[in-house]
Design an enzyme around this catalytic site. Structure first.
Site, PDB file in Angstrom:
ATOM      1  N   HIS A  83       0.822  -1.217   0.000  1.00 45.97           N
ATOM      2  CA  HIS A  83       0.000   0.000   0.000  1.00 45.97           C
ATOM      3  C   HIS A  83       0.855   1.266   0.000  1.00 45.97           C
ATOM      4  O   HIS A  83       0.502   2.253  -0.662  1.00 45.97           O
ATOM      5  CB  HIS A  83      -0.942   0.004   1.203  1.00 45.97           C
ATOM      6  N   HIS A 240      -9.272  -2.039  -5.215  1.00 43.34           N
ATOM      7  CA  HIS A 240      -8.184  -2.377  -4.290  1.00 43.34           C
ATOM      8  C   HIS A 240      -7.199  -3.337  -4.932  1.00 43.34           C
ATOM      9  O   HIS A 240      -5.985  -3.224  -4.716  1.00 43.34           O
ATOM     10  CB  HIS A 240      -8.707  -2.980  -2.986  1.00 43.34           C
ATOM     11  N   ASP A 244      -3.237  -2.726  -5.279  1.00 41.11           N
ATOM     12  CA  ASP A 244      -2.188  -3.707  -4.965  1.00 41.11           C
ATOM     13  C   ASP A 244      -1.257  -3.917  -6.154  1.00 41.11           C
ATOM     14  O   ASP A 244      -0.039  -4.042  -5.987  1.00 41.11           O
ATOM     15  CB  ASP A 244      -2.816  -5.044  -4.575  1.00 41.11           C
ATOM     16  N   HIS A 267      -1.066 -10.760  -5.298  1.00 41.63           N
ATOM     17  CA  HIS A 267       0.346 -10.481  -5.021  1.00 41.63           C
ATOM     18  C   HIS A 267       1.279 -11.511  -5.687  1.00 41.63           C
ATOM     19  O   HIS A 267       2.309 -11.144  -6.258  1.00 41.63           O
ATOM     20  CB  HIS A 267       0.606 -10.489  -3.512  1.00 41.63           C
TER      21      HIS A 267
END
Length: 314
Positions: A83, A240, A244, A267
């Site tokens: 973040h 979001h 990321d 991720h």
């Protein structure tokens, strides 16, 4: 007045933020310290005597299951960097030393908004070196079952992120946009991390997500959002995931000139595409902006133009 264009940046002043780690539940504090040109983003643990530094680089990633982790957090590493990395990349910050007093970044409200506010509070300083970019020259792809992600040549920087969840509350959502500081600030920075309450309860049993709460996560249970205020956008979940992706791809070490597309990514795949990219040196090149061309300076070639891909840091 003559001004320089597309130079590297750092913060005009240092700034400190405090919060808690989302997994440890313990207090966490960071100080963002201005750095010289070509330093990049570097993390250093102030609670360790070694004084060692870990560059924010894909080659230093050690875990991607719950968050993006650099190095060994039990020694001098840092967890949950995505973040902050998204805020720095999204707002056009090239060089910063991140001093942190423990193994995990503060989660703040689960988004990048507090980091963006801190950056805007102190402002940016331009440095006497042209900004460098990682320019994608040919396409690279990763497949993992039904999930996939790709990097493509593109005249600028663009993210195209699609998610597909079984829960009807989320379903299939897509965020697609060229990425500029204004787009990041207005459309992505406030998008919070999210999770199903059942999954969080399981993580609690395993000793993770101890700091997770409605203050820093969008909690989902039985296809309902438990947060009293609801979501900040109907598609906050996709936003979001895009946030990321901006943070994870910032670990390339330089701003990427290219299009990043992903379907059901995260991720792990964001990191995997960087590993795949750097395996093929013909897939990219490093280019540097003409830092000392001046707006309004006329030479034999006429009026010098600003670099096409410089972030808007006004």
């Amino acid at each position: 007045m003559t001004t320089f264009v597309d130079r590297q940046t750092t913060l005009a002043e240092q700034v400190t933020l405090t919060g808690i780690g989302v997994h440890s539940g313990k207090p966490a504090s960071i100080t963002l310290v201005p750095a010289e040109a070509c330093v990049g983003i570097v993390f250093t643990r102030t609670d360790q005597d070694s004084g060692s530094e870990i560059p924010a680089h894909w080659s230093k990633v050690t875990a991607t299951s719950l968050s993006t982790v650099l190095g060994d957090p039990s020694a001098d590493g840092v967890a949950t960097v995505e973040h902050l990395m998204a805020a720095l990349a999204g707002m056009g910050v090239d060089n910063v030393i991140v001093e942190i007093d423990g193994p995990e970044m503060p989660i703040m409200d689960g988004s990048s908004s507090v980091f963006v506010e801190a950056i805007e509070q102190v402002g940016l300083k331009q440095l006497d070196r042209g900004r460098r970019y990682l320019k994608i020259k040919k396409s690279v792809r990763i497949d993992n079952g039904s999930a996939w992600c790709e990097l493509h040549p593109y005249d600028g920087t663009k993210f195209d992120i699609t998610i597909d969840f079984e829960t009807p509350l989320i379903g299939r959502q897509r965020f697609e946009s060229d990425m500029t500081p204004s787009v990041f600030r207005e459309d992505l920075s406030r998008a919070r991390t999210f999770g199903n309450v059942k999954d969080v309860e399981q993580l609690w049993k395993m000793g993770f997500a101890l700091g997770s709460s409605l203050e820093n996560s969008v909690a989902i249970s039985d296809d309902k959002v438990l947060n009293p205020e609801g979501t900040r956008w109907p598609d906050e979940f996709a936003r979001h995931k895009a946030l990321d992706a901006v943070g994870d791809l910032a670990l390339a070490g330089l701003p990427i000139l290219g299009l990043y597309r992903s379907f059901k990514g995260g991720h792990k795949m964001n990191h995997a595409i960087l590993v795949k990219l750097f395996e093929d040196t013909s897939a990219f090149e490093i280019v540097e902006a003409p830092a000392f061309r001046q707006v309004g300076q006329v030479d034999k070639g006429g009026l010098a133009a600003a670099a096409a891909f410089g972030p808007d840091v006004s």
